[in-house]
Design an enzyme around this catalytic site. Structure first.
Site, PDB file in Angstrom:
ATOM      1  N   SER A  90      -0.246  -3.472  -2.814  1.00 52.47           N
ATOM      2  CA  SER A  90       1.098  -3.967  -2.458  1.00 52.47           C
ATOM      3  C   SER A  90       1.225  -4.199  -0.948  1.00 52.47           C
ATOM      4  O   SER A  90       1.898  -5.141  -0.522  1.00 52.47           O
ATOM      5  CB  SER A  90       2.185  -3.021  -2.968  1.00 52.47           C
ATOM      6  OG  SER A  90       2.138  -1.783  -2.305  1.00 52.47           O
ATOM      7  N   ASN A 184      -5.248   1.590   9.782  1.00 53.59           N
ATOM      8  CA  ASN A 184      -5.021   2.128   8.442  1.00 53.59           C
ATOM      9  C   ASN A 184      -3.547   2.495   8.318  1.00 53.59           C
ATOM     10  O   ASN A 184      -2.894   2.811   9.314  1.00 53.59           O
ATOM     11  CB  ASN A 184      -5.872   3.386   8.227  1.00 53.59           C
ATOM     12  CG  ASN A 184      -5.667   3.980   6.839  1.00 53.59           C
ATOM     13  OD1 ASN A 184      -5.604   3.241   5.840  1.00 53.59           O
ATOM     14  ND2 ASN A 184      -5.547   5.300   6.754  1.00 53.59           N
ATOM     15  N   HIS A 186      -1.032   5.208   6.319  1.00 55.90           N
ATOM     16  CA  HIS A 186      -1.083   6.471   5.578  1.00 55.90           C
ATOM     17  C   HIS A 186       0.356   6.859   5.201  1.00 55.90           C
ATOM     18  O   HIS A 186       1.262   6.753   6.034  1.00 55.90           O
ATOM     19  CB  HIS A 186      -1.730   7.556   6.439  1.00 55.90           C
ATOM     20  CG  HIS A 186      -1.870   8.859   5.716  1.00 55.90           C
ATOM     21  ND1 HIS A 186      -2.879   9.100   4.805  1.00 55.90           N
ATOM     22  CD2 HIS A 186      -1.112   9.980   5.740  1.00 55.90           C
ATOM     23  CE1 HIS A 186      -2.725  10.311   4.308  1.00 55.90           C
ATOM     24  NE2 HIS A 186      -1.667  10.880   4.855  1.00 55.90           N
TER      25      HIS A 186
HETATM   26  C1  GRF Z   1      -0.235   3.340   0.376  1.00 53.30           C
HETATM   27  O1  GRF Z   1       0.670   4.375   0.125  1.00 53.30           O
HETATM   28  C2  GRF Z   1      -0.948   3.574   1.668  1.00 53.30           C
HETATM   29  O2  GRF Z   1      -0.215   4.291   2.592  1.00 53.30           O
HETATM   30  C3  GRF Z   1      -2.153   4.385   1.245  1.00 53.30           C
HETATM   31  O3  GRF Z   1      -2.502   3.889  -0.004  1.00 53.30           O
HETATM   32  C4  GRF Z   1      -1.365   3.306  -0.625  1.00 53.30           C
HETATM   33  C5  GRF Z   1      -1.766   1.926  -0.976  1.00 53.30           C
HETATM   34  O4  GRF Z   1      -0.814   1.291  -1.758  1.00 53.30           O
HETATM   35  N1  GRF Z   1      -3.199   4.320   2.223  1.00 53.30           N
HETATM   36  P1  GRF Z   1      -0.994  -0.243  -2.074  1.00 53.30           P
HETATM   37  O5  GRF Z   1      -2.359  -0.415  -2.728  1.00 53.30           O
HETATM   38  O6  GRF Z   1      -0.888  -1.007  -0.807  1.00 53.30           O
HETATM   39  O7  GRF Z   1       0.120  -0.547  -3.037  1.00 53.30           O
END
Ligand code: GRF
Length: 292
Positions: A90, A184, A186
């Site tokens: 997403s 990244n 998080h």
């Molecule tokens: C997100 O919560 C991000 O912070 C973490 O992994 C999740 C990825 O979600 N690193 P998406 O695949 O972007 O929906």
């Protein structure tokens, strides 16, 4: 993009510019470049030909100024981005949409994944973005080893690497090949609730169990360890008394989508400032001395 009108400050002028008529138009020259305010400077350029030589179109009555102050702009190359995904993607989708809509001056030129059938990889294929599998492992024998991945990204002329839910630790070769160029996201306020084992819903379960009243999202540069690189930006959300981990995750994810777009917009506009002690900040657009 259309030509953009800028009003500058002129002093002294033989004739003041008309209020209704833009004095100078700074023109977008190519599809892959954009003009951004660079700095105020003084110049005594006064002839149309001088401006033309600099790619500036003179429109109106600007001339014969000895000391003219104007905001000059410089062309910024559209940045080439690799997005790394392992899951639904997403964040990748919201970044990609922002690039398509030209809110981010960048382009996703390749997607890297350790899960070739994940939602992020599927989306990339739908959008005709090349998908590269990495790293090579027993479960992914077709994956690229570290050195080959670095070479592949060089082939794609990648400027920045954006991890968006990529669960593998990046190989040291890759981290060293792209200093200050890998981000990244998080889903907690680092350095709390980060590191090996803190991913996905586990992060939000741990936040709720701790009794923390606030959580949020962190965007950081990537080093050779999990979640320890320099923090670039954060966004806070409340943790509510009735929250389930899923509800908290959804609240954080909404902020992630906004924050990542804002940060990558700044990255692609070269608005990252590194303080002497190595902490990065984002410069506000058009305000050289203001940071967020
Ligand atoms: C997100 O919560 C991000 O912070 C973490 O992994 C999740 C990825 O979600 N690193 P998406 O695949 O972007 O929906």
């Amino acid at each position: 993009m259309e030509a953009k009108a800028l009003c500058g400050t002129f002093s002294p002028l033989t004739r003041p510019p008309s209020r209704t008529q833009p004095s100078i138009l700074f023109k977008m020259e190519t599809k892959n470049s954009i003009l951004f305010p660079l700095k105020k400077l003084k110049t005594n350029l006064s002839l149309r030909s001088d401006y033309r030589r600099m790619g500036i179109i003179v429109d109106g009555l600007v001339k014969e100024s000895d000391q003219m102050e104007e905001t000059m702009e410089h062309e910024l190359k559209r940045k080439r981005v690799a997005v790394f995904v392992s899951g639904g993607g997403s964040n990748f989708k919201s970044l990609h949409q922002a690039m398509i809509q030209d809110r981010i001056h960048g382009e996703v030129v390749v997607v890297v994944t350790d899960k070739p059938s994940c939602g992020g990889s599927e989306y990339a294929r739908e959008k005709s973005i090349p998908v590269v599998s990495a790293p090579k492992s027993s479960s992914l024998p077709s994956g690229l080893p570290a050195v080959d991945l670095v070479n592949a990204l060089r082939e794609f002329k990648v400027d920045f690497l954006l991890l968006a839910g990529y669960l593998k630790l990046l190989p040291v070769e890759l981290v060293r090949a792209y200093p200050r160029a890998i981000l990244n996201i998080h889903p907690s306020l680092l350095p709390a609730f980060g590191g090996k084992g803190y991913y996905g819903i586990k992060v939000h379960k741990a936040v709720i169990a701790s009794g923390a009243r606030y959580s949020g999202a962190t965007i950081h540069f990537v080093d050779e360890h999990y979640d320890t690189g320099r923090i670039l930006a954060q966004r806070v959300v409340p943790v509510l008394v009735t929250d389930s981990p899923e509800e908290l995750a959804a609240r954080v994810l909404r902020e992630e989508h906004k924050l990542y777009v804002e940060v990558v917009t700044a990255l692609c506009e070269e608005r990252i400032f590194w303080r002497e002690d190595g902490v990065p900040f984002i410069k506000k657009r058009g305000h050289e001395d203001e940071y967020c």
